[in-house]
Motif scaffolding. Structure first.
Motif, mmCIF file in Angstrom:
data_model
loop_
_atom_site.group_PDB
_atom_site.id
_atom_site.type_symbol
_atom_site.label_atom_id
_atom_site.label_comp_id
_atom_site.label_asym_id
_atom_site.label_seq_id
_atom_site.Cartn_x
_atom_site.Cartn_y
_atom_site.Cartn_z
ATOM 1 N N TRP A 99 0.848 -1.182 0.000
ATOM 2 C CA TRP A 99 0.000 0.000 0.000
ATOM 3 C C TRP A 99 0.890 1.241 0.000
ATOM 4 N N PRO A 100 0.491 2.268 -0.725
ATOM 5 C CA PRO A 100 1.279 3.503 -0.682
ATOM 6 C C PRO A 100 1.525 3.937 0.765
ATOM 7 N N GLY A 101 2.765 4.242 1.064
ATOM 8 C CA GLY A 101 3.124 4.650 2.418
ATOM 9 C C GLY A 101 3.623 3.534 3.308
ATOM 10 N N ASP A 102 3.401 2.262 2.924
ATOM 11 C CA ASP A 102 4.045 1.179 3.664
ATOM 12 C C ASP A 102 5.553 1.407 3.676
ATOM 13 N N ILE A 103 6.208 0.943 4.718
ATOM 14 C CA ILE A 103 7.646 1.159 4.832
ATOM 15 C C ILE A 103 8.395 -0.021 4.224
ATOM 16 N N MET A 104 9.210 0.287 3.225
ATOM 17 C CA MET A 104 10.003 -0.716 2.521
ATOM 18 C C MET A 104 11.406 -0.752 3.113
ATOM 19 N N VAL A 105 11.889 -1.949 3.372
ATOM 20 C CA VAL A 105 13.269 -2.126 3.824
ATOM 21 C C VAL A 105 13.921 -3.194 2.955
ATOM 22 N N GLY A 106 15.058 -2.875 2.390
ATOM 23 C CA GLY A 106 15.823 -3.845 1.617
ATOM 24 C C GLY A 106 17.243 -3.915 2.126
ATOM 25 N N ASP A 107 17.803 -5.118 2.155
ATOM 26 C CA ASP A 107 19.219 -5.274 2.485
ATOM 27 C C ASP A 107 19.896 -6.011 1.325
ATOM 28 N N ASP A 108 21.060 -6.560 1.556
ATOM 29 C CA ASP A 108 21.767 -7.239 0.462
ATOM 30 C C ASP A 108 21.214 -8.631 0.180
ATOM 31 N N GLU A 109 20.097 -8.971 0.835
ATOM 32 C CA GLU A 109 19.473 -10.268 0.632
ATOM 33 C C GLU A 109 18.075 -10.168 0.042
ATOM 34 N N ALA A 110 17.236 -9.251 0.545
ATOM 35 C CA ALA A 110 15.823 -9.263 0.190
ATOM 36 C C ALA A 110 15.181 -7.917 0.503
ATOM 37 N N VAL A 111 13.864 -7.843 0.209
ATOM 38 C CA VAL A 111 13.057 -6.651 0.482
ATOM 39 C C VAL A 111 11.830 -7.072 1.274
ATOM 40 N N ILE A 112 11.453 -6.263 2.263
ATOM 41 C CA ILE A 112 10.286 -6.568 3.090
ATOM 42 C C ILE A 112 9.405 -5.331 3.199
ATOM 43 N N VAL A 113 8.113 -5.573 3.448
ATOM 44 C CA VAL A 113 7.112 -4.515 3.543
ATOM 45 C C VAL A 113 6.602 -4.457 4.979
ATOM 46 N N ILE A 114 6.738 -3.294 5.630
ATOM 47 C CA ILE A 114 6.249 -3.098 6.991
ATOM 48 C C ILE A 114 5.017 -2.197 6.927
ATOM 49 N N PRO A 115 3.863 -2.645 7.428
ATOM 50 C CA PRO A 115 2.723 -1.740 7.496
ATOM 51 C C PRO A 115 3.110 -0.455 8.227
ATOM 52 N N ALA A 116 2.706 0.676 7.675
ATOM 53 C CA ALA A 116 3.197 1.967 8.178
ATOM 54 C C ALA A 116 2.948 2.143 9.664
ATOM 55 N N GLU A 117 1.794 1.679 10.140
ATOM 56 C CA GLU A 117 1.441 1.908 11.543
ATOM 57 C C GLU A 117 2.286 1.075 12.506
ATOM 58 N N LEU A 118 3.010 0.095 11.970
ATOM 59 C CA LEU A 118 3.856 -0.757 12.814
ATOM 60 C C LEU A 118 5.333 -0.381 12.742
ATOM 61 N N ALA A 119 5.685 0.580 11.907
ATOM 62 C CA ALA A 119 7.107 0.825 11.621
ATOM 63 C C ALA A 119 7.901 1.164 12.871
ATOM 64 N N ASP A 120 7.388 2.030 13.732
ATOM 65 C CA ASP A 120 8.153 2.452 14.905
ATOM 66 C C ASP A 120 8.421 1.278 15.840
ATOM 67 N N GLU A 121 7.382 0.486 16.135
ATOM 68 C CA GLU A 121 7.579 -0.609 17.095
ATOM 69 C C GLU A 121 8.403 -1.741 16.490
ATOM 70 N N ILE A 122 8.264 -1.984 15.192
ATOM 71 C CA ILE A 122 9.085 -3.009 14.548
ATOM 72 C C ILE A 122 10.551 -2.580 14.565
ATOM 73 N N ALA A 123 10.819 -1.301 14.301
ATOM 74 C CA ALA A 123 12.202 -0.812 14.327
ATOM 75 C C ALA A 123 12.811 -0.991 15.707
ATOM 76 N N ASP A 124 12.067 -0.632 16.753
ATOM 77 C CA ASP A 124 12.579 -0.773 18.120
ATOM 78 C C ASP A 124 12.877 -2.231 18.444
ATOM 79 N N GLU A 125 11.930 -3.102 18.109
ATOM 80 C CA GLU A 125 12.123 -4.518 18.440
ATOM 81 C C GLU A 125 13.255 -5.128 17.629
ATOM 82 N N ALA A 126 13.372 -4.756 16.356
ATOM 83 C CA ALA A 126 14.422 -5.326 15.510
ATOM 84 C C ALA A 126 15.810 -4.930 16.007
ATOM 85 N N VAL A 127 15.947 -3.710 16.513
ATOM 86 C CA VAL A 127 17.233 -3.293 17.077
ATOM 87 C C VAL A 127 17.571 -4.143 18.300
ATOM 88 N N GLU A 128 16.569 -4.402 19.153
ATOM 89 C CA GLU A 128 16.795 -5.243 20.326
ATOM 90 C C GLU A 128 17.151 -6.668 19.913
#
Length: 239
Positions: A168-197
């Protein structure tokens, strides 16, 4: 366009798609990694940005002659000129790489305009040139034929499917040297925090496994002493 905070963008720049996929799975989201798409060339850094989309349909010969590119409102050209800086252009090419979704000139234009990356579930032409650009680019495989032979660009910034994933327009896209993933926009902040942990703990685990420790009780952490050791490791490493 979704507002992505600098803090969340910075966190997502330093975590892997694999780690993000686990964080999303914990929330019941199983199908967020774009299938059969990989980097044209690894960049050693992540691509992060809100999705700006382009939808292709099957081309029809009477509507897709070469002259259509003379029209400045042609959806492919208009999309390249309207994709916001910091966004990721995501193209629905129907998982069909037999004709190009774009080539090096259009991708270069996106790069110069400050776009964060470009993704298609089809293919790119001029892929050696695209590989040498600074902008992250992801596709299924190289494809030399012009898009007009197979694809007709139709809709800009609408919900699409890309590699069997809803974007969906505005979803947060993240790509690394392996793949690309789609994060629903409303979850981006909490997913970022948890992924860092999660990344910090995985780095700790890797260090311990390299030192000879068993993964039992360590990964996942089911023994309290491992969590105590992790806390001490974090304090030592400033994580």
């Amino acid at each position: 366009m979704t507002t992505l905070s600098d803090g969340t963008r910075e966190k997502l720049m330093r975590v892997s798609v694999a780690t993000i996929s686990t964080a999303l799975f914990k929330r019941g989201l199983r199908n967020q990694t774009i299938q059969d798409v990989q980097p044209v060339a690894g960049k050693g850094r992540n691509m992060v940005g809100p999705a700006y989309t382009l939808r292709y349909i099957p081309a029809r010969e009477d509507l897709n002659k070469l002259e259509v590119f003379r029209n400045p409102e042609h959806p492919q050209r208009a999309c390249v000129e309207s994709c916001p800086p910091g966004a990721v252009l995501v193209m629905d090419s129907r998982k069909n790489p037999r004709a190009a979704s774009a080539g090096s000139i259009l991708v270069t234009r996106l790069m110069v305009r400050g776009v964060a990356g470009v993704v298609t579930d089809g293919g790119f032409r001029d892929s050696p040139e695209i590989a040498g650009l600074a902008i992250p680019a992801y596709h299924n495989r190289p494809s030399s034929p012009t898009n007009l032979t197979l694809h007709q660009a139709l809709d800009i910034n609408v919900p699409i499917g890309c590699g069997d994933v809803a974007v969906w327009p505005g979803d947060i896209m993240v790509g690394d040297d392996e793949a690309v993933i789609v994060i629903p926009a409303e979850l981006a902040d909490e997913i970022a925090d948890e992924a860092v942990e999660m990344t910090a703990y995985e780095d700790f685990v890797t260090e311990r496994v390299l030192a000879g420790q068993s993964i039992i009780g360590l990964y996942p952490a089911t023994q309290p002493h491992n969590l105590e050791d992790f806390a001490a490791w974090r304090a030592k490493h400033g994580r």
